[in-house]
Design an enzyme around this catalytic site. Structure first.
Site, PDB file in Angstrom:
ATOM      1  N   THR A 132      40.517  68.445  -4.100  1.00  0.00           N
ATOM      2  CA  THR A 132      40.698  67.255  -3.262  1.00  0.00           C
ATOM      3  C   THR A 132      40.198  65.986  -3.952  1.00  0.00           C
ATOM      4  OG1 THR A 132      39.919  66.229  -1.207  1.00  0.00           O
ATOM      5  CG2 THR A 132      38.475  67.847  -2.181  1.00  0.00           C
ATOM      6  N   ASP A 133      40.732  64.839  -3.527  1.00  0.00           N
ATOM      7  CA  ASP A 133      40.239  63.562  -4.065  1.00  0.00           C
ATOM      8  C   ASP A 133      38.843  63.222  -3.526  1.00  0.00           C
ATOM      9  OD1 ASP A 133      40.925  62.939  -1.432  1.00  0.00           O
ATOM     10  OD2 ASP A 133      42.121  61.165  -1.934  1.00  0.00           O
ATOM     11  N   GLU A 134      38.402  63.954  -2.471  1.00  0.00           N
ATOM     12  CA  GLU A 134      37.096  63.617  -1.874  1.00  0.00           C
ATOM     13  C   GLU A 134      35.935  63.888  -2.826  1.00  0.00           C
ATOM     14  OE1 GLU A 134      36.422  64.725   2.153  1.00  0.00           O
ATOM     15  OE2 GLU A 134      38.473  64.286   2.742  1.00  0.00           O
ATOM     16  N   TYR A 157      31.651  69.337   2.861  1.00  0.00           N
ATOM     17  CA  TYR A 157      32.973  69.803   2.402  1.00  0.00           C
ATOM     18  C   TYR A 157      33.234  69.343   0.971  1.00  0.00           C
ATOM     19  CZ  TYR A 157      38.011  69.569   1.563  1.00  0.00           C
ATOM     20  OH  TYR A 157      39.254  69.668   0.983  1.00  0.00           O
ATOM     21  N   LYS A 161      33.650  71.464  -2.598  1.00  0.00           N
ATOM     22  CA  LYS A 161      34.848  71.431  -3.448  1.00  0.00           C
ATOM     23  C   LYS A 161      34.483  70.936  -4.855  1.00  0.00           C
ATOM     24  CE  LYS A 161      38.648  72.205  -2.479  1.00  0.00           C
ATOM     25  NZ  LYS A 161      39.467  73.445  -2.428  1.00  0.00           N
TER      26      LYS A 161
HETATM   27  P1  NAD Z   1      43.761  74.857   5.890  1.00  0.00           P
HETATM   28  O1  NAD Z   1      42.405  74.797   6.520  1.00  0.00           O
HETATM   29  O2  NAD Z   1      44.960  74.514   6.690  1.00  0.00           O
HETATM   30  O3  NAD Z   1      44.015  76.338   5.319  1.00  0.00           O
HETATM   31  C1  NAD Z   1      43.027  77.059   4.646  1.00  0.00           C
HETATM   32  C2  NAD Z   1      43.498  78.510   4.575  1.00  0.00           C
HETATM   33  O4  NAD Z   1      42.466  79.250   3.871  1.00  0.00           O
HETATM   34  C3  NAD Z   1      43.645  79.179   5.936  1.00  0.00           C
HETATM   35  O5  NAD Z   1      44.843  79.929   5.975  1.00  0.00           O
HETATM   36  C4  NAD Z   1      42.433  80.095   6.057  1.00  0.00           C
HETATM   37  O6  NAD Z   1      42.677  81.259   6.842  1.00  0.00           O
HETATM   38  C5  NAD Z   1      42.188  80.439   4.600  1.00  0.00           C
HETATM   39  N1  NAD Z   1      40.786  80.800   4.358  1.00  0.00           N
HETATM   40  C6  NAD Z   1      39.679  80.115   4.745  1.00  0.00           C
HETATM   41  N2  NAD Z   1      38.555  80.789   4.388  1.00  0.00           N
HETATM   42  C7  NAD Z   1      38.977  81.912   3.739  1.00  0.00           C
HETATM   43  C8  NAD Z   1      38.307  82.991   3.116  1.00  0.00           C
HETATM   44  N3  NAD Z   1      36.975  83.072   3.106  1.00  0.00           N
HETATM   45  N4  NAD Z   1      39.057  83.954   2.506  1.00  0.00           N
HETATM   46  C9  NAD Z   1      40.413  83.891   2.520  1.00  0.00           C
HETATM   47  N5  NAD Z   1      41.097  82.903   3.121  1.00  0.00           N
HETATM   48  C10 NAD Z   1      40.392  81.920   3.713  1.00  0.00           C
HETATM   49  O7  NAD Z   1      43.637  73.972   4.591  1.00  0.00           O
HETATM   50  P2  NAD Z   1      44.712  73.019   3.884  1.00  0.00           P
HETATM   51  O8  NAD Z   1      44.629  71.682   4.489  1.00  0.00           O
HETATM   52  O9  NAD Z   1      45.995  73.720   3.807  1.00  0.00           O
HETATM   53  O10 NAD Z   1      44.062  72.920   2.424  1.00  0.00           O
HETATM   54  C11 NAD Z   1      44.356  73.897   1.437  1.00  0.00           C
HETATM   55  C12 NAD Z   1      43.610  73.556   0.164  1.00  0.00           C
HETATM   56  O11 NAD Z   1      44.005  72.275  -0.299  1.00  0.00           O
HETATM   57  C13 NAD Z   1      42.085  73.512   0.337  1.00  0.00           C
HETATM   58  O12 NAD Z   1      41.515  74.053  -0.824  1.00  0.00           O
HETATM   59  C14 NAD Z   1      41.776  72.026   0.446  1.00  0.00           C
HETATM   60  O13 NAD Z   1      40.492  71.743  -0.044  1.00  0.00           O
HETATM   61  C15 NAD Z   1      42.852  71.435  -0.440  1.00  0.00           C
HETATM   62  N6  NAD Z   1      43.282  70.067  -0.091  1.00  0.00           N
HETATM   63  C16 NAD Z   1      43.663  69.760   1.196  1.00  0.00           C
HETATM   64  C17 NAD Z   1      44.127  68.479   1.478  1.00  0.00           C
HETATM   65  C18 NAD Z   1      44.574  68.086   2.871  1.00  0.00           C
HETATM   66  O14 NAD Z   1      44.844  66.910   3.114  1.00  0.00           O
HETATM   67  N7  NAD Z   1      44.713  68.997   3.812  1.00  0.00           N
HETATM   68  C19 NAD Z   1      44.172  67.514   0.474  1.00  0.00           C
HETATM   69  C20 NAD Z   1      43.756  67.874  -0.822  1.00  0.00           C
HETATM   70  C21 NAD Z   1      43.338  69.158  -1.094  1.00  0.00           C
HETATM   71  O1  DAU Z   2      41.488  63.369   0.997  1.00  0.00           O
HETATM   72  C1  DAU Z   2      41.842  64.716   1.060  1.00  0.00           C
HETATM   73  C2  DAU Z   2      41.182  65.354   2.268  1.00  0.00           C
HETATM   74  O2  DAU Z   2      41.864  64.848   3.421  1.00  0.00           O
HETATM   75  C3  DAU Z   2      41.243  66.885   2.248  1.00  0.00           C
HETATM   76  O3  DAU Z   2      40.498  67.353   1.156  1.00  0.00           O
HETATM   77  C4  DAU Z   2      40.679  67.467   3.550  1.00  0.00           C
HETATM   78  O4  DAU Z   2      40.827  68.875   3.545  1.00  0.00           O
HETATM   79  C5  DAU Z   2      41.455  66.874   4.705  1.00  0.00           C
HETATM   80  O5  DAU Z   2      40.908  67.337   5.928  1.00  0.00           O
HETATM   81  C6  DAU Z   2      41.425  65.341   4.667  1.00  0.00           C
HETATM   82  O6  DAU Z   2      40.091  64.840   4.958  1.00  0.00           O
HETATM   83  P1  DAU Z   2      39.861  63.571   5.898  1.00  0.00           P
HETATM   84  O7  DAU Z   2      38.502  63.633   6.443  1.00  0.00           O
HETATM   85  O8  DAU Z   2      40.289  62.318   5.231  1.00  0.00           O
HETATM   86  O9  DAU Z   2      40.976  63.897   7.046  1.00  0.00           O
HETATM   87  P2  DAU Z   2      40.928  63.780   8.649  1.00  0.00           P
HETATM   88  O10 DAU Z   2      42.319  64.014   9.121  1.00  0.00           O
HETATM   89  O11 DAU Z   2      39.833  64.586   9.250  1.00  0.00           O
HETATM   90  O12 DAU Z   2      40.574  62.256   8.868  1.00  0.00           O
HETATM   91  C7  DAU Z   2      41.385  61.214   8.350  1.00  0.00           C
HETATM   92  C8  DAU Z   2      40.747  59.890   8.723  1.00  0.00           C
HETATM   93  O13 DAU Z   2      40.819  59.709  10.140  1.00  0.00           O
HETATM   94  C9  DAU Z   2      39.262  59.813   8.397  1.00  0.00           C
HETATM   95  O14 DAU Z   2      38.932  58.483   8.015  1.00  0.00           O
HETATM   96  C10 DAU Z   2      38.570  60.160   9.709  1.00  0.00           C
HETATM   97  C11 DAU Z   2      39.530  59.594  10.738  1.00  0.00           C
HETATM   98  N1  DAU Z   2      39.570  60.318  12.028  1.00  0.00           N
HETATM   99  C12 DAU Z   2      39.765  61.668  12.005  1.00  0.00           C
HETATM  100  C13 DAU Z   2      39.803  62.394  13.168  1.00  0.00           C
HETATM  101  C14 DAU Z   2      40.004  63.900  13.141  1.00  0.00           C
HETATM  102  C15 DAU Z   2      39.445  59.637  13.225  1.00  0.00           C
HETATM  103  O15 DAU Z   2      39.295  58.391  13.247  1.00  0.00           O
HETATM  104  N2  DAU Z   2      39.475  60.346  14.391  1.00  0.00           N
HETATM  105  C16 DAU Z   2      39.643  61.704  14.417  1.00  0.00           C
HETATM  106  O16 DAU Z   2      39.654  62.299  15.525  1.00  0.00           O
END
Ligand code: NAD
Ligand code: DAU
Length: 351
Positions: A132-134, A157, A161
């Site tokens: 992730t970019d975080e 988180y 990562k």
């Molecule tokens: P998600 O939470 O939707 O899915 C995570 C999956 O991992 C789920 O299917 C869960 O069952 C599985 N999982 C969790 N713990 C586990 C364990 N101990 N063993 C096996 N499986 C397990 O997540 P996502 O949003 O699809 O993100 C996927 C990946 O991409 C993550 O590594 C996250 O850090 C990364 N990522 C997400 C975003 C985003 O915006 N969602 C952005 C950048 C990177």
């Molecule tokens: O940047 C990549 C990341 O983006 C991934 O690595 C994470 O897995 C993914 O969850 C996401 O993280 P964020 O914290 O940015 O996403 P989230 O959707 O939780 O929140 C997006 C923005 O909105 C953040 O500034 C918090 C705000 N927010 C979020 C929620 C859930 C609100 O204002 N209200 C809310 O209820």
């Protein structure tokens, strides 16, 4: 089958799109989807490909080292695309240990299993860590995250990562394990669990519930359509250079409050509400502790070196996403009621 590729976290949001893309695009690969099916894992996401001849699902937990070693011994994977993780920042604030265990120790278990399985030769092998970019922390009003930006994670988180990124690089440096890493910005699209901003707010508008905007709402994120992330993962896996990092982003920054207003207008339009109806649900609430102010990715490396760029504009992607959630009420109802967790028992009862 030519190759066997392990995709972890394939029942989750991004993972399910990656699994679908690989199963359909590479019939010559055997795709093994490993997922523990936590609250975020939903096999209903993959019903359209679950009977494909090149697809296998394995329910297992990456924190179980013995199970990972056995899985690698059984399948002799050529490659790993590792997405399984605890992914929601708010949950990491209330329960950090789950993140440390899965994201750090789970990744280490996979690396150890890969190293053991590949000890004869690394030829043709690759461990791809999806990150992730975080990990880069928070930006001020200007600037972008580059692949060379120093790590400065701020939440449990992002720290977990960042830690897993470092461990992957350490295995490359110390043991020569072939690896590649990508760091992506915020994804949105179909099948995202409605705890993240976009699906949560669509779901709340649907049932006329308040839209909880954290703090002043002026936090900024760079949004990418999930199918474009899956395309980027395909490119990095197949064309990325060994031991390199690729930033992936949408060239698409939005302040949360502006994004929420755009979403409200689009949902009103698609539902046929009076313009301004959903805006009335916007409610400012207490801020997230340690909230990162701004993320913005410079994705020029992947664009210039691998020829990847986003294929849909934000307006198109958001409209498609809202359309999907409104048309898939059953999916949303199952996810919010927990019924989707019964799907595994009914679908895989005899396997
Ligand atoms: P998600 O939470 O939707 O899915 C995570 C999956 O991992 C789920 O299917 C869960 O069952 C599985 N999982 C969790 N713990 C586990 C364990 N101990 N063993 C096996 N499986 C397990 O997540 P996502 O949003 O699809 O993100 C996927 C990946 O991409 C993550 O590594 C996250 O850090 C990364 N990522 C997400 C975003 C985003 O915006 N969602 C952005 C950048 C990177
Ligand atoms: O940047 C990549 C990341 O983006 C991934 O690595 C994470 O897995 C993914 O969850 C996401 O993280 P964020 O914290 O940015 O996403 P989230 O959707 O939780 O929140 C997006 C923005 O909105 C953040 O500034 C918090 C705000 N927010 C979020 C929620 C859930 C609100 O204002 N209200 C809310 O209820």
């Amino acid at each position: 089958m030519d190759k066997t590729v392990l995709i972890t976290g394939g029942a989750g949001f991004i993972g399910s799109h990656v699994v679908r893309l690989f199963v359909n695009k590479y019939p010559e690969y055997r795709i093994v989807n490993l997922d523990a099916l936590t609250y975020a894992g939903n096999l209903e996401n993959l019903q359209d490909i679950e009977n494909a001849p090149n697809y296998t699902f394995v329910k297992a937990d990456i924190t179980d080292a013995a199970a990972m070693n056995k899985l690698f011994a059984d399948y002799a994977f050529d490659g790993v695309i590792h997405l399984a993780a605890e992914s929601h920042v708010d949950r990491s604030i209330t329960n950090p240990n789950a993140f440390l265990l899965t994201n750090i120790m789970g990744t280490a278990n996979l690396l150890n299993a890969a190293r053991e399985s590949w000890k004869g030769s690394y030829e043709g092998k690759r461990f791809y860590h999806v990150s992730t970019d975080e990990v880069y922390g928070s930006l001020g009003e200007t600037g972008f995250f580059l692949e060379t930006t120093p790590y400065d994670p701020q939440s449990p988180y992002s720290a977990s990562k960042a830690s897993s990124d470092h461990i992957v690089r350490a295995y490359g440096n110390t043991y020569g394990l072939p690896f590649v890493i990508s760091n992506c910005s915020n994804n949105y699209g179909p099948n995202q669990f409605p705890e993240k901003l976009i699906p949560l707010f669509i779901n709340n508008i649907r049932s006329s519930k308040p839209l909880p905007v954290y703090g002043d709402g002026k936090y900024t994120r760079d949004w990418l359509y999930v199918i474009d992330h899956a395309r980027a993962i395909d490119d990095v896996y197949h064309k990325g250079c060994n031991a390199e990092t690729y930033n992936i982003g949408g060239f698409n920054e939005w302040q949360n409050i502006e994004l929420v207003k755009l979403m409200c207008a689009e949902v009103d339009k698609q539902i046929g509400n009076e313009p301004g109806t959903a805006d009335k649900l916007i409610t400012y609430v207490k801020d997230r502790p340690g909230h990162d102010r701004r993320y913005a990715i410079d994705a020029n490396k992947i664009k210039n070196e691998l020829g990847w760029e986003p294929s849909v504009t934000f307006e198109q992607g958001l409209a498609k996403t809202i359309e999907w959630y409104l048309a898939n009420e059953e999916w949303l109802n199952h996810v919010t009621s927990g019924d989707y967790q019964k799907y595994y028992e009914s679908q895989y009862a005899n396997s």
